[in-house]
Write a protein that holds these residues in place. Structure first.
Motif, short mmCIF file in Angstrom:
data_model
loop_
_atom_site.label_atom_id
_atom_site.label_comp_id
_atom_site.label_asym_id
_atom_site.label_seq_id
_atom_site.Cartn_x
_atom_site.Cartn_y
_atom_site.Cartn_z
N THR A 152 -35.11 -36.78 33.58
CA THR A 152 -34.17 -37.44 32.68
C THR A 152 -33.42 -36.37 31.91
OG1 THR A 152 -34.00 -39.12 30.94
CG2 THR A 152 -35.91 -37.66 30.86
N GLY A 153 -32.59 -36.74 30.97
CA GLY A 153 -31.92 -35.75 30.15
C GLY A 153 -32.89 -35.06 29.22
N THR A 154 -32.53 -33.87 28.76
CA THR A 154 -33.40 -33.11 27.87
C THR A 154 -33.77 -33.89 26.62
OG1 THR A 154 -32.82 -30.90 28.62
CG2 THR A 154 -33.43 -31.11 26.31
N GLY A 155 -32.79 -34.56 26.01
CA GLY A 155 -33.07 -35.32 24.79
C GLY A 155 -34.14 -36.36 24.99
N LYS A 156 -34.04 -37.10 26.10
CA LYS A 156 -35.04 -38.13 26.38
C LYS A 156 -36.38 -37.51 26.76
CE LYS A 156 -35.85 -42.48 28.83
NZ LYS A 156 -35.30 -43.47 29.80
N ALA A 157 -36.33 -36.40 27.51
CA ALA A 157 -37.58 -35.73 27.89
C ALA A 157 -38.35 -35.28 26.66
CB ALA A 157 -37.27 -34.54 28.80
N LEU A 158 -37.64 -34.71 25.69
CA LEU A 158 -38.30 -34.27 24.47
C LEU A 158 -38.78 -35.46 23.63
CD1 LEU A 158 -35.98 -31.31 23.43
CD2 LEU A 158 -38.29 -31.16 24.38
N LYS A 159 -38.06 -36.55 23.70
CA LYS A 159 -38.50 -37.75 22.98
C LYS A 159 -39.79 -38.30 23.59
CE LYS A 159 -37.01 -42.30 21.33
NZ LYS A 159 -35.92 -43.30 21.29
N ALA B 92 -32.03 -24.90 21.22
CA ALA B 92 -32.07 -25.37 19.82
C ALA B 92 -32.95 -26.60 19.68
CB ALA B 92 -30.65 -25.68 19.34
N ALA B 93 -32.83 -27.55 20.61
CA ALA B 93 -33.65 -28.76 20.56
C ALA B 93 -35.11 -28.43 20.80
CB ALA B 93 -33.14 -29.77 21.60
N GLU B 94 -35.38 -27.47 21.68
CA GLU B 94 -36.75 -27.06 21.96
C GLU B 94 -37.38 -26.37 20.74
OE1 GLU B 94 -35.42 -26.40 26.58
OE2 GLU B 94 -35.88 -24.65 25.33
N ALA B 95 -36.59 -25.55 20.06
CA ALA B 95 -37.11 -24.87 18.86
C ALA B 95 -37.48 -25.90 17.79
CB ALA B 95 -36.06 -23.90 18.33
N LYS B 96 -36.68 -26.94 17.65
CA LYS B 96 -36.98 -27.99 16.68
C LYS B 96 -38.25 -28.75 17.10
CE LYS B 96 -34.93 -31.85 14.14
NZ LYS B 96 -36.12 -32.70 14.17
N PHE B 97 -38.38 -29.01 18.40
CA PHE B 97 -39.55 -29.70 18.94
C PHE B 97 -40.83 -28.95 18.58
CE2 PHE B 97 -42.42 -30.29 22.67
CZ PHE B 97 -42.64 -31.66 22.57
N VAL B 98 -40.79 -27.63 18.70
CA VAL B 98 -41.94 -26.80 18.36
C VAL B 98 -42.13 -26.75 16.84
CG1 VAL B 98 -42.89 -24.46 18.44
CG2 VAL B 98 -41.79 -25.43 20.47
N ALA B 99 -41.03 -26.55 16.11
CA ALA B 99 -41.12 -26.46 14.64
C ALA B 99 -41.64 -27.74 14.02
CB ALA B 99 -39.74 -26.13 14.06
N ILE C 23 -46.26 -26.71 21.81
CA ILE C 23 -46.93 -25.42 21.64
C ILE C 23 -46.75 -24.61 22.92
CG2 ILE C 23 -48.65 -26.31 20.01
CD1 ILE C 23 -50.68 -26.31 22.34
N GLU C 24 -46.94 -23.32 22.80
CA GLU C 24 -46.87 -22.38 23.92
C GLU C 24 -45.59 -22.53 24.74
OE1 GLU C 24 -50.34 -21.60 26.32
OE2 GLU C 24 -51.65 -22.44 24.78
N PRO C 25 -44.42 -22.44 24.11
CA PRO C 25 -43.18 -22.47 24.91
C PRO C 25 -43.08 -21.20 25.75
CG PRO C 25 -42.70 -21.92 22.62
CD PRO C 25 -44.16 -22.28 22.67
N ARG C 26 -42.75 -21.37 27.01
CA ARG C 26 -42.64 -20.23 27.91
C ARG C 26 -41.32 -20.31 28.68
NH1 ARG C 26 -48.73 -20.81 30.50
NH2 ARG C 26 -49.76 -19.19 29.28
N GLY C 27 -40.53 -19.26 28.59
CA GLY C 27 -39.32 -19.20 29.40
C GLY C 27 -39.69 -18.87 30.83
N MET D 5 -43.20 -26.38 27.98
CA MET D 5 -43.95 -26.46 26.71
C MET D 5 -45.08 -27.46 26.83
SD MET D 5 -40.73 -26.48 24.04
CE MET D 5 -39.86 -27.72 24.99
N LEU D 6 -46.21 -27.11 26.25
CA LEU D 6 -47.35 -28.02 26.17
C LEU D 6 -47.18 -28.94 24.96
CD1 LEU D 6 -50.24 -25.48 26.85
CD2 LEU D 6 -48.93 -26.81 28.50
#
Length: 274
Positions: free
Chosen positions: A66-73, A89-96, A101-105, A226-227
């Protein structure tokens, strides 16, 4: 005789139930729910490499593209075990916010601007992508947007902002679709659009569009896995999610990502560094 038949029936039922209970597909611990972007799915990468992980680990990966926004939701609601997206930016907010946790590029490609072969907005001669978008808006030319809060849509909106343009000009169409369908619509309308290079390569044979602009740091497209924070959702398949994340950063998988091609072209560059 009736008692014997009843016993056989009960035994068969118990056998079927037992098989269902211990089937890898039924056991929640054997399924890893991965929310990811349509670009990783449309490109064919996941269908090419995930069977190796499943064969090696015994897990089954259920891909929700799906789109990133929905995936993070989905991830923030605890509806999936692990998430892989491409919107820093959305991923950083998701972690913050304590969900990830454990974001890996793990890999990257880039975004490109596609458009009609005659390039009516003269986007190709632009010094940067913001200028190219400005030319498209001021012509005005047709532009098809995903409009789905995906990583690509987020990138597109950021470029309009940097160009000082509100994307409501004549010819701008927001379709609320994934990357593949958006490309086909842009092709049908002979319109400009923003796409990740991987999906473009996968669809190129179906399209009568050219690359109108490419290059520059503003069009970089990194992907992270990301976990989900177990403190938020302790009942998820954290063990399987960690196994999948570890597998993606392994040298063998990073090599597979680099070697994955469509029509002879490399779609992603592996980027994990310890």
């Amino acid at each position: 005789m009736l008692k014997f038949k009843a016993s056989v029936s009960m035994l068969l039922a118990a056998t079927v139930l037992s098989g269902a209970m211990f089937s890898p597909v039924v056991l929640a611990g054997e399924v890893i729910k991965l929310a990811t972007t349509t670009s990783t799915e449309n490109s064919g990468l996941l269908s090419a490499i995930l069977p190796k992980f499943e064969a090696e680990s015994g897990y089954t990966v259920q891909v929700i593209a799906t789109g990133t926004g929905k995936a993070l939701k989905l991830a923030s609601q605890g509806d999936v075990d692990v998430v892989m997206t491409h919107a820093p930016a959305a991923e950083a907010k998701f972690v913050a916010d304590g969900f990830g946790i454990e974001p890996r590029g793990i890999m990257e490609n880039d975004f490109i601007v596609l458009g009609p072969k005659n390039d009516p907005a003269a986007a190709k001669s632009s010094k940067d992508v913001a200028e190219a978008f400005g030319k498209i808006a001021h012509k005005p030319s047709k532009f098809v947007s995903r409009g789905d809060n995906s990583g690509t849509n987020m990138k597109e909106l950021a470029i309009w902002k940097s160009a000082g343009v509100t994307p409501d000009f004549n010819g701008y169409t927001s379709v609320g679709q994934g990357m593949g369908k958006t490309l086909l619509m842009a092709d049908e309308l002979q319109a400009y659009t923003l796409t990740d290079r991987g999906t473009y390569i996968a669809y190129k044979a179906k399209l009568n569009l050219n690359i109108s602009f490419e290059g520059g740091a503003a069009l970089a497209n990194p992907y992270q896995i990301m976990l989900i924070n177990p403190a938020k959702y302790p009942d998820l398949n954290h063990k399987g999610a960690k196994a999948l994340s570890d597998w993606f950063i392994s040298p063998a998988t990073q090599t597979m990502i680099n070697e994955f091609t469509v029509q002879g072209e490399q779609l992603f560059k592996a980027t994990y560094k310890k």
